[in-house]
Motif scaffolding. Structure first.
Motif, PDB file in Angstrom:
ATOM      1  N   ARG A  62      -3.091  17.033 -89.602  1.00 58.26           N
ATOM      2  CA  ARG A  62      -2.533  18.362 -89.363  1.00 58.26           C
ATOM      3  C   ARG A  62      -1.004  18.348 -89.412  1.00 58.26           C
ATOM      4  NH1 ARG A  62      -6.990  18.248 -85.909  1.00 58.26           N
ATOM      5  NH2 ARG A  62      -5.749  17.533 -84.129  1.00 58.26           N
ATOM      6  N   ARG A  63      -0.394  17.283 -88.920  1.00 51.27           N
ATOM      7  CA  ARG A  63       1.078  17.213 -88.934  1.00 51.27           C
ATOM      8  C   ARG A  63       1.603  17.010 -90.347  1.00 51.27           C
ATOM      9  NH1 ARG A  63       3.207  14.459 -83.281  1.00 51.27           N
ATOM     10  NH2 ARG A  63       1.923  15.764 -81.918  1.00 51.27           N
TER      11      ARG A  63
ATOM     12  N   PRO B  45       0.340   9.810 -82.443  1.00 56.22           N
ATOM     13  CA  PRO B  45       0.527  10.654 -83.629  1.00 56.22           C
ATOM     14  C   PRO B  45       1.973  10.762 -84.095  1.00 56.22           C
ATOM     15  CG  PRO B  45      -1.026  11.681 -82.133  1.00 56.22           C
ATOM     16  CD  PRO B  45      -0.459  10.499 -81.404  1.00 56.22           C
ATOM     17  N   GLU B  46       2.929  10.847 -83.176  1.00 53.70           N
ATOM     18  CA  GLU B  46       4.322  10.987 -83.598  1.00 53.70           C
ATOM     19  C   GLU B  46       4.809   9.727 -84.309  1.00 53.70           C
ATOM     20  OE1 GLU B  46       4.351  10.122 -79.104  1.00 53.70           O
ATOM     21  OE2 GLU B  46       3.152  11.239 -80.560  1.00 53.70           O
ATOM     22  N   GLU B  47       4.372   8.560 -83.851  1.00 50.05           N
ATOM     23  CA  GLU B  47       4.740   7.299 -84.501  1.00 50.05           C
ATOM     24  C   GLU B  47       3.996   7.138 -85.820  1.00 50.05           C
ATOM     25  OE1 GLU B  47       3.936   4.319 -81.583  1.00 50.05           O
ATOM     26  OE2 GLU B  47       5.692   4.820 -80.356  1.00 50.05           O
ATOM     27  N   GLN B  48       2.751   7.594 -85.865  1.00 52.36           N
ATOM     28  CA  GLN B  48       1.982   7.546 -87.108  1.00 52.36           C
ATOM     29  C   GLN B  48       2.670   8.369 -88.192  1.00 52.36           C
ATOM     30  OE1 GLN B  48      -1.821   9.071 -85.891  1.00 52.36           O
ATOM     31  NE2 GLN B  48      -2.530   7.123 -85.062  1.00 52.36           N
ATOM     32  N   LEU B  49       3.115   9.575 -87.824  1.00 48.84           N
ATOM     33  CA  LEU B  49       3.767  10.452 -88.795  1.00 48.84           C
ATOM     34  C   LEU B  49       5.053   9.822 -89.318  1.00 48.84           C
ATOM     35  CD1 LEU B  49       3.868  13.186 -90.239  1.00 48.84           C
ATOM     36  CD2 LEU B  49       5.103  14.083 -88.247  1.00 48.84           C
ATOM     37  N   THR B  50       5.870   9.304 -88.415  1.00 46.83           N
ATOM     38  CA  THR B  50       7.125   8.666 -88.832  1.00 46.83           C
ATOM     39  C   THR B  50       6.850   7.500 -89.769  1.00 46.83           C
ATOM     40  OG1 THR B  50       8.252   9.294 -86.788  1.00 46.83           O
ATOM     41  CG2 THR B  50       9.175   7.451 -88.015  1.00 46.83           C
ATOM     42  N   ASP B  51       5.831   6.707 -89.467  1.00 47.29           N
ATOM     43  CA  ASP B  51       5.503   5.541 -90.283  1.00 47.29           C
ATOM     44  C   ASP B  51       5.114   5.951 -91.700  1.00 47.29           C
ATOM     45  OD1 ASP B  51       4.974   2.808 -90.846  1.00 47.29           O
ATOM     46  OD2 ASP B  51       2.856   3.091 -90.405  1.00 47.29           O
ATOM     47  N   VAL B  52       4.251   6.964 -91.829  1.00 54.21           N
ATOM     48  CA  VAL B  52       3.809   7.415 -93.151  1.00 54.21           C
ATOM     49  C   VAL B  52       4.974   8.001 -93.948  1.00 54.21           C
ATOM     50  CG1 VAL B  52       2.340   9.065 -94.387  1.00 54.21           C
ATOM     51  CG2 VAL B  52       1.425   7.798 -92.432  1.00 54.21           C
TER      52      VAL B  52
ATOM     53  N   LEU C 208       5.898  23.058 -82.861  1.00 56.76           N
ATOM     54  CA  LEU C 208       5.799  22.816 -84.297  1.00 56.76           C
ATOM     55  C   LEU C 208       7.179  22.751 -84.938  1.00 56.76           C
ATOM     56  CD1 LEU C 208       2.786  25.140 -85.240  1.00 56.76           C
ATOM     57  CD2 LEU C 208       2.762  22.721 -84.592  1.00 56.76           C
ATOM     58  N   ASN C 209       8.067  23.627 -84.487  1.00 52.64           N
ATOM     59  CA  ASN C 209       9.443  23.594 -85.000  1.00 52.64           C
ATOM     60  C   ASN C 209      10.095  22.245 -84.744  1.00 52.64           C
ATOM     61  OD1 ASN C 209       9.639  26.138 -86.129  1.00 52.64           O
ATOM     62  ND2 ASN C 209      10.314  27.110 -84.229  1.00 52.64           N
ATOM     63  N   ASP C 210       9.820  21.668 -83.582  1.00 56.89           N
ATOM     64  CA  ASP C 210      10.402  20.364 -83.244  1.00 56.89           C
ATOM     65  C   ASP C 210       9.898  19.276 -84.190  1.00 56.89           C
ATOM     66  OD1 ASP C 210      11.790  21.484 -81.165  1.00 56.89           O
ATOM     67  OD2 ASP C 210      10.384  20.847 -79.605  1.00 56.89           O
ATOM     68  N   ILE C 211       8.602  19.319 -84.518  1.00 55.93           N
ATOM     69  CA  ILE C 211       8.033  18.328 -85.439  1.00 55.93           C
ATOM     70  C   ILE C 211       8.685  18.456 -86.816  1.00 55.93           C
ATOM     71  CG2 ILE C 211       5.935  17.647 -86.680  1.00 55.93           C
ATOM     72  CD1 ILE C 211       4.343  18.498 -84.185  1.00 55.93           C
ATOM     73  N   VAL C 212       8.806  19.691 -87.279  1.00 53.77           N
ATOM     74  CA  VAL C 212       9.403  19.932 -88.597  1.00 53.77           C
ATOM     75  C   VAL C 212      10.866  19.519 -88.611  1.00 53.77           C
ATOM     76  CG1 VAL C 212      10.076  21.723 -90.237  1.00 53.77           C
ATOM     77  CG2 VAL C 212       7.778  21.745 -89.229  1.00 53.77           C
ATOM     78  N   ALA C 213      11.602  19.915 -87.582  1.00 57.48           N
ATOM     79  CA  ALA C 213      13.029  19.606 -87.535  1.00 57.48           C
ATOM     80  C   ALA C 213      13.275  18.103 -87.516  1.00 57.48           C
ATOM     81  CB  ALA C 213      13.669  20.262 -86.312  1.00 57.48           C
ATOM     82  N   ASP C 214      12.471  17.370 -86.759  1.00 57.21           N
ATOM     83  CA  ASP C 214      12.644  15.917 -86.684  1.00 57.21           C
ATOM     84  C   ASP C 214      12.353  15.271 -88.035  1.00 57.21           C
ATOM     85  OD1 ASP C 214      12.995  13.411 -85.043  1.00 57.21           O
ATOM     86  OD2 ASP C 214      10.944  13.091 -85.728  1.00 57.21           O
ATOM     87  N   ALA C 215      11.294  15.712 -88.707  1.00 55.30           N
ATOM     88  CA  ALA C 215      10.944  15.146 -90.013  1.00 55.30           C
ATOM     89  C   ALA C 215      12.040  15.428 -91.039  1.00 55.30           C
ATOM     90  CB  ALA C 215       9.604  15.698 -90.490  1.00 55.30           C
ATOM     91  N   LEU C 216      12.559  16.646 -91.047  1.00 53.77           N
ATOM     92  CA  LEU C 216      13.613  16.987 -92.004  1.00 53.77           C
ATOM     93  C   LEU C 216      14.902  16.224 -91.704  1.00 53.77           C
ATOM     94  CD1 LEU C 216      13.100  20.847 -92.338  1.00 53.77           C
ATOM     95  CD2 LEU C 216      12.390  19.055 -93.950  1.00 53.77           C
TER      96      LEU C 216
END
Length: 247
Positions: free
Chosen positions: A102-103, A158-165, A228-236
């Motif tokens: 989902r992330r 999940p947050e570490e999984q997303l960063t890793d991918v 959700l905004n926080d997840i997007v902002a961190d990824a960008l």
């Protein structure tokens, strides 16, 4: 095995896959059968080839098809980051990685996800058929030869999984363009189009809507938006930092 003995060492990044006696920097003695390839030997010691970026035999680069002979020193290196792929970075996630799926979709990354446990053989076949990188914490699944490509998910978080991918494959990001439920593309929608799916009072609070072109699910900026905004902002932010380093 009852054949030639070789010495195998693993980069520390791969120690999670091997037993403590095989983690020595100088390497550990391994007896082979004299016929198996180096790739087979490495996998028999616990490391999926999806996690191997390089193999060296007596200091020279080799490949998984090499058949080791007595006395050779083998060193196994992890994949390079970012990891090149033979095609676009599209993913397939097993039943245990729903939050990660989902992330990734939230960020606009093509991430197919199986809600049911369809079995390793079916997942590997889907990876090959759709040319998707299989993401899993199941080491056995990542050993399957028919996979188009694969990657082990190292963390439970999940947050570490997303960063890793994102750091490993650097897929292009396009937040808010993909359905987090089915992976379909989103399009702008009018209030009239989404009204049947709105909760009481929602139409008075929001004026920006989207519809999934595959499953028809409606989206609007709700109370959960800040998270959700926080997840997007961190990824960008991380993506911008990587791009700046590459310049």
């Amino acid at each position: 095995m009852d054949g030639p003995e070789i010495i195998v060492s693993f980069d520390p990044d791969l120690h999670v896959f091997v037993t403590a006696p095989r983690r020595a920097a100088a390497g550990a003695l391994v007896r082979t059968d004299g016929a198996s390839t180096l790739g087979h030997v490495v996998e028999s010691l616990g490391v999926p080839l999806t996690e191997v970026g390089g193999l060296a035999v007596d200091g020279s680069a080799s490949d998984a098809s090499h058949v080791p002979t007595a006395g050779e020193r083998i060193h196994v290196s992890p994949v390079t980051r970012p990891q090149p792929l033979p095609g676009p970075p599209r993913f397939l996630l097993d039943v245990h990685l729903g939050t990660l799926a989902r992330r990734l979709r939230l960020l606009g990354v093509d991430a197919a996800y199986e809600r049911l446990d369809i079995g390793d053989a079916a997942l590997a076949a889907q990876s090959a058929r759709e040319q998707r990188v299989m993401l899993s914490r199941d080491r056995g699944l990542l050993h399957r030869r028919e996979l188009w490509a694969g990657a082990y998910i190292y963390s439970h978080r999940p947050e570490e999984q997303l960063t890793d991918v994102l750091e490993r494959f650097v897929p292009p990001l396009a937040p808010w363009t993909r359905c987090t439920a089915c992976n379909g593309g989103l399009r702008p929608a009018t209030l009239e189009e989404v009204r049947p799916q709105l909760r009481s009072g929602t139409e008075r609070s929001y004026d920006t809507f989207a519809l999934c072109m595959t499953c028809g699910r409606a989206y609007w900026r709700g109370a959960h938006q800040d998270g959700l905004n926080d997840i997007v902002a961190d990824a960008l932010r991380r993506a911008d930092a990587r791009a700046a380093e590459d310049r």
